[in-house]
Design a protein around this motif. Sequence first.
Motif, PDB file in Angstrom:
ATOM      1  N   ALA B 150      -8.554  14.623  14.134  1.00  0.00           N
ATOM      2  CA  ALA B 150      -9.535  15.261  15.018  1.00  0.00           C
ATOM      3  C   ALA B 150      -8.803  15.977  16.137  1.00  0.00           C
ATOM      4  N   SER B 151      -9.462  16.979  16.662  1.00  0.00           N
ATOM      5  CA  SER B 151      -8.872  17.730  17.767  1.00  0.00           C
ATOM      6  C   SER B 151      -8.999  16.922  19.053  1.00  0.00           C
ATOM      7  N   LEU B 152      -7.978  17.043  19.912  1.00  0.00           N
ATOM      8  CA  LEU B 152      -8.043  16.360  21.210  1.00  0.00           C
ATOM      9  C   LEU B 152      -8.551  17.293  22.305  1.00  0.00           C
ATOM     10  N   THR B 153      -9.036  18.466  21.902  1.00  0.00           N
ATOM     11  CA  THR B 153      -9.589  19.413  22.871  1.00  0.00           C
ATOM     12  C   THR B 153     -11.087  19.154  23.013  1.00  0.00           C
ATOM     13  N   PRO B 154     -11.565  18.952  24.240  1.00  0.00           N
ATOM     14  CA  PRO B 154     -13.010  18.696  24.390  1.00  0.00           C
ATOM     15  C   PRO B 154     -13.822  19.942  24.094  1.00  0.00           C
ATOM     16  N   ARG B 155     -14.951  19.742  23.437  1.00  0.00           N
ATOM     17  CA  ARG B 155     -15.814  20.892  23.118  1.00  0.00           C
ATOM     18  C   ARG B 155     -16.780  21.181  24.255  1.00  0.00           C
ATOM     19  N   GLN B 219     -21.860  19.457  19.540  1.00  0.00           N
ATOM     20  CA  GLN B 219     -21.200  18.172  19.319  1.00  0.00           C
ATOM     21  C   GLN B 219     -21.238  17.746  17.856  1.00  0.00           C
ATOM     22  N   GLU B 222     -16.774  17.758  13.197  1.00  0.00           N
ATOM     23  CA  GLU B 222     -15.962  18.815  12.595  1.00  0.00           C
ATOM     24  C   GLU B 222     -14.856  18.185  11.770  1.00  0.00           C
ATOM     25  N   GLY B 228      -4.533  18.177  10.514  1.00  0.00           N
ATOM     26  CA  GLY B 228      -5.085  19.087  11.522  1.00  0.00           C
ATOM     27  C   GLY B 228      -4.597  20.499  11.253  1.00  0.00           C
TER      28      GLY B 228
END
Lengths: 133, 318
Positions: B150-155, B219, B222, B228
């Motif tokens: 999972a991405s560690l960038t907040p959406r 949210q 994804e 990744g």
Amino acid sequence: MITVNLNSSTPLNEQLCLGIRRAIAMSELMVGDPLPSVRQLANDLGINFNTVARAYRDLEKQGLLNSIRGRGTVVASNEETRREPEAVVERRLSEDLRDLLASAQLAGLPKEVVERIIRGELIRLWPTKEKGK
Amino acid sequence: MTMNMTKPKSMLARRILVMFFLLFCLMLFSPSLLSHVLPNKGFNLLFGYILPLVLVLSPLYPVFARTVPLEGAGGQQQAARVRSLSRGLWIGVAVSVAALAVAEAVAPNVSIVTSLIAFCALQFAFTIPLMREKNPACKPVFMPETQRAASLTPRHTGVLPTWAWLLVWGVWIAAVISCLPFLLLSGTPGGSRSDIIILLCAAAAPLALAPFAIHWWPQSPEPMDSAGNAELADTYRHLRSIRAWSIWAVAIVWAAIFCTRAILTAWRTDQATLRVVDQTFLPIFIATMFWFQLKYHVWRRRATALLRSLTGEPKNPS
């Protein structure tokens, strides 16, 4: 990017802690950077919210993360609070490394390969210093 | 080791529900349902014949959306579930079309109600479960069993919900405040004041939903490949932006229709002017919805193809 292995013997919250620690150490996450919400990370990984929340709480206790009202969870800015005594870190590193090297030797991995892997990881974590040598 | 596993929430099911809700409001708002006095043949054709048929046939969508390689994901059991749901859906649609044909013989308004009931029943009984089985956005089937990334960038940055709320609510509050005095004082030509209240409620109903939709759509889960991938993250970012913009655009077009129609009704304008407004704005509204839907599906397919190439899943589903 963070990766977890659902079949690993390491609990999921510890895997998350390790992944975030690694991202901070490798400067993928800088001081003050916001982390995804518990809900987002749990949804993307398909794991329980409480697992992610527990990992965030553990990292907060270790001084790596800060929960700020209105901003969510961010990488802690005060580096002093997250720093453990050097002797403790050294001892733990030495023990962990010994265990890992023992497993590599038992698996029959040649010394050159182990050296290459360790050198590669050192370059990833301390790029400028290692390249300068 | 204890594994705490939850199913990611169904994004597509929510989208379908929102679309259904908007369509429902559109039909309530339409002159053919609200005021029977309008001799509007174009609208009767659209809402009495075309839309009911589209509503009854639209639940068939997931039958043709062959996007998930079931062999690699859930195996034989999942394929069997998909087959039985597809069979049930086909039978349900056949029964609904027959019921619609009978209803058409009675009256166009009866056919609308019949199609809405059929649409609802088919959606909840077959379409949504089928989408959950087949669609990668509903279940993380593309991800390998053991490894997940999972991405560690907040959406959510915090800025997005704030100005989304301001935009949607601001436009609507301005619209309602400016129209309300006219409406309450005058009433419709040939209608009563209660009709106006129904019209207000029907048109303002999406207002209650839009901010929530804006809040939870970005949210949606994804699914990533195990390592990744930056290109995939970019594609998801694009999909999020399409989703958010589509809601804002729809909310604004809807507000414009509502204001214009309410003001014209309050001014006791002639039916021809009202019809021109309906026939100008409603197609814009419908076209806006479909444009964003089309764009979204193109990008969704792109993300699916990319995910498939990254995970090495077989291309052809069962």
